[in-house]
Design an enzyme around this catalytic site. Sequence first.
Site, PDB file in Angstrom:
ATOM      1  N   LYS A  45       0.823  -1.214   0.000  1.00 15.85           N
ATOM      2  CA  LYS A  45       0.000   0.000   0.000  1.00 15.85           C
ATOM      3  C   LYS A  45       0.852   1.256   0.000  1.00 15.85           C
ATOM      4  CE  LYS A  45      -4.420  -1.669   1.683  1.00 15.85           C
ATOM      5  NZ  LYS A  45      -5.562  -1.469   2.568  1.00 15.85           N
ATOM      6  N   LYS A 105      -8.409  -8.284  -7.852  1.00 15.32           N
ATOM      7  CA  LYS A 105      -9.493  -8.530  -6.898  1.00 15.32           C
ATOM      8  C   LYS A 105     -10.602  -7.476  -7.042  1.00 15.32           C
ATOM      9  CE  LYS A 105      -9.337  -7.237  -2.389  1.00 15.32           C
ATOM     10  NZ  LYS A 105      -9.415  -7.246  -0.926  1.00 15.32           N
ATOM     11  N   LYS A 108     -13.881  -2.476  -3.179  1.00 16.15           N
ATOM     12  CA  LYS A 108     -14.764  -1.325  -2.969  1.00 16.15           C
ATOM     13  C   LYS A 108     -14.182  -0.055  -3.581  1.00 16.15           C
ATOM     14  CE  LYS A 108     -15.438  -2.481   1.794  1.00 16.15           C
ATOM     15  NZ  LYS A 108     -14.027  -2.673   2.165  1.00 16.15           N
TER      16      LYS A 108
HETATM   17  N1  AQP Z   1     -12.949  -9.644  -4.035  1.00 14.29           N
HETATM   18  C1  AQP Z   1     -13.072 -10.278  -2.895  1.00 14.29           C
HETATM   19  N2  AQP Z   1     -13.377 -11.603  -2.891  1.00 14.29           N
HETATM   20  C2  AQP Z   1     -13.516 -12.252  -1.710  1.00 14.29           C
HETATM   21  N3  AQP Z   1     -13.396 -11.675  -0.501  1.00 14.29           N
HETATM   22  C3  AQP Z   1     -13.116 -10.366  -0.474  1.00 14.29           C
HETATM   23  N4  AQP Z   1     -12.927  -9.502   0.537  1.00 14.29           N
HETATM   24  C4  AQP Z   1     -12.671  -8.277   0.046  1.00 14.29           C
HETATM   25  N5  AQP Z   1     -12.691  -8.315  -1.292  1.00 14.29           N
HETATM   26  C5  AQP Z   1     -12.950  -9.610  -1.647  1.00 14.29           C
HETATM   27  C6  AQP Z   1     -13.037  -9.855   1.951  1.00 14.29           C
HETATM   28  O1  AQP Z   1     -13.866  -8.885   2.573  1.00 14.29           O
HETATM   29  C7  AQP Z   1     -13.451  -8.714   3.926  1.00 14.29           C
HETATM   30  C8  AQP Z   1     -13.429  -7.282   4.307  1.00 14.29           C
HETATM   31  O2  AQP Z   1     -12.517  -6.590   3.607  1.00 14.29           O
HETATM   32  P1  AQP Z   1     -12.112  -5.128   4.068  1.00 14.29           P
HETATM   33  O3  AQP Z   1     -13.153  -4.174   3.743  1.00 14.29           O
HETATM   34  O4  AQP Z   1     -11.695  -5.124   5.503  1.00 14.29           O
HETATM   35  O5  AQP Z   1     -10.823  -4.887   3.241  1.00 14.29           O
HETATM   36  P2  AQP Z   1     -10.427  -5.325   1.820  1.00 14.29           P
HETATM   37  O6  AQP Z   1     -10.072  -6.768   1.765  1.00 14.29           O
HETATM   38  O7  AQP Z   1      -9.342  -4.351   1.439  1.00 14.29           O
HETATM   39  O8  AQP Z   1     -11.733  -5.085   0.952  1.00 14.29           O
HETATM   40  P3  AQP Z   1     -11.883  -4.198  -0.344  1.00 14.29           P
HETATM   41  O9  AQP Z   1     -13.273  -4.343  -0.832  1.00 14.29           O
HETATM   42  O10 AQP Z   1     -10.777  -4.494  -1.294  1.00 14.29           O
HETATM   43  O11 AQP Z   1     -11.742  -2.744   0.279  1.00 14.29           O
HETATM   44  P4  AQP Z   1     -10.800  -1.541  -0.138  1.00 14.29           P
HETATM   45  O12 AQP Z   1     -11.082  -1.260  -1.579  1.00 14.29           O
HETATM   46  O13 AQP Z   1     -11.214  -0.429   0.759  1.00 14.29           O
HETATM   47  O14 AQP Z   1      -9.370  -1.960   0.110  1.00 14.29           O
HETATM   48  C9  AQP Z   1     -12.123  -9.436   4.083  1.00 14.29           C
HETATM   49  O15 AQP Z   1     -12.352 -10.643   4.792  1.00 14.29           O
HETATM   50  C10 AQP Z   1     -11.704  -9.728   2.667  1.00 14.29           C
HETATM   51  O16 AQP Z   1     -10.953 -10.944   2.586  1.00 14.29           O
END
Ligand code: AQP
Length: 334
Positions: free
Chosen positions: A119, A200, A203
Site C-alpha cells: 500500500k 481482486k 470497494k
Molecule cells: N474480491 C473479494 N473476494 C472475496 N473476498 C473479499 N474480501 C474483500 N474483497 C474480496 C473480503 O472482505 C473482507 C473485508 O474486507 P475489508 O473491507 O476489511 O478490506 P479489503 O479486503 O481491502 O476489501 P476491499 O473491498 O478491497 O476494500 P478496499 O477497496 O477499501 O481496500 C475481508 O475478509 C476480505 O478478505
Amino acid sequence: MKEFDQKITKSILTGVQPSGVITLGNYIGAIKQMVRMQDEFKSYIFIADMHAITIPQDPASLHKNIRSLVALYLACGIDPNKNIIFIQSENEYHANISWLLECNTPFGELSRMTQFKDKSSKNVNFYAGLFTYPVLMAADILAYDVDYVPVGIDQKQHVELARNIAERFNKKYGETFKIPDAYITKSGTKIMDLVNPDKKMSKSSANQKGVIYILDDLKVIQKKIMSATTDSECLIKYDPENKPGISNLINICVALTGKKVEEIERDFAGKNYGEFKKYVANIVTTEISSIQKRYYDIINSSTLDKILDENIKITREIAKNKFMLMKEKMGLYK
Ligand code: AQP
C-alpha cells in the site's frame, strides 16, 4: 445484558472496513461466511472504521458508509441476537490498547508487513496509521481473547503479528492474552474484478464497471455482468489461469447457488457466453434484490440504534477490563 449461547464455546472476531459500499466480493468472501459461522462461534463482528481512515476518506461518505454497513450486515443475514455487532471507533479502548501494544512492538517487525509495503508503494504520501494499523488489528483481536480470526491468506501475516505481540507481552508481563489462531478461509472464494479479472474486486476500485456494489441498481448489475470480460474461446470451463473471466463468473455461481463447478460446466456445455452471463446475472440480482429489500427496511429504523447501543456497552466493558489489566501489568496507574 445480552449473552452468547452457553453451548457455544469458541469465539471469533471479524470486520469489514466502511471504505465504500460493500461489493459482491465482500459479501461472498466475508459476510456470507460470517452468517455461516454465527451458529458455531461466539462472533464479534465490527465495522472497522478506524482501519478505514488509514487511507484518506471523505468524512460525509465515511459517516454514511458506517451506518449503511451495519444495516447491510443485518440485511445479509447476520443475526443481531447471535452476534455482537459494533462500531470500532465507538469503543475507545481499542485505540487505548493499541497504544500500549505499539509500545511493545518492534519497529522492524512492523516494517516486514507485506500489506504495508504494497500500500505504501502505491502512494508516497501515506500516513503513520497505515504503518501501525496491524497493531490496532492486534488490539481488536486481543481485547476479546478470541480463539480464531477468520481471514483471507492476505491477512494471515497480521494475525501472526498479533500472536507474536501477545506471546511477547505474556512473557514479559505475565499471562494477559489468549493466543488467537488465523482461521484461513477456503481459496476459490476470491471474487475478481469483472473488467480486469486478474485483479481482486474492491470497494475502492477506480473503475466501477468491474465492481458489483450490493446497493447498485439491479439493471446496472445486470449490465455489468453482461459486459464482463471473457475470452474468445466460447467454452464454459473452469480454468482460472487461462480463462480468468469465465472462471470468476463460475466462482460467483458456485458461491451463490452451492452448485459444483462440474455441474455448471455440464449445464452450459455447448451454450454461448451470452446465455451463461444472463444466468449469472439472474442469480446475482435475485440474491441482491432480497438483500436490498431488507436493507431499505432496516436503514432508517430505530432498531439499528438499539442494537448498536446495547452492543457497544458490552464490548466497552470487555475491552476496558483488558485495558485495565494491561495498565496494571505495565505499571501504569489504574
Ligand atoms: N474480491 C473479494 N473476494 C472475496 N473476498 C473479499 N474480501 C474483500 N474483497 C474480496 C473480503 O472482505 C473482507 C473485508 O474486507 P475489508 O473491507 O476489511 O478490506 P479489503 O479486503 O481491502 O476489501 P476491499 O473491498 O478491497 O476494500 P478496499 O477497496 O477499501 O481496500 C475481508 O475478509 C476480505 O478478505
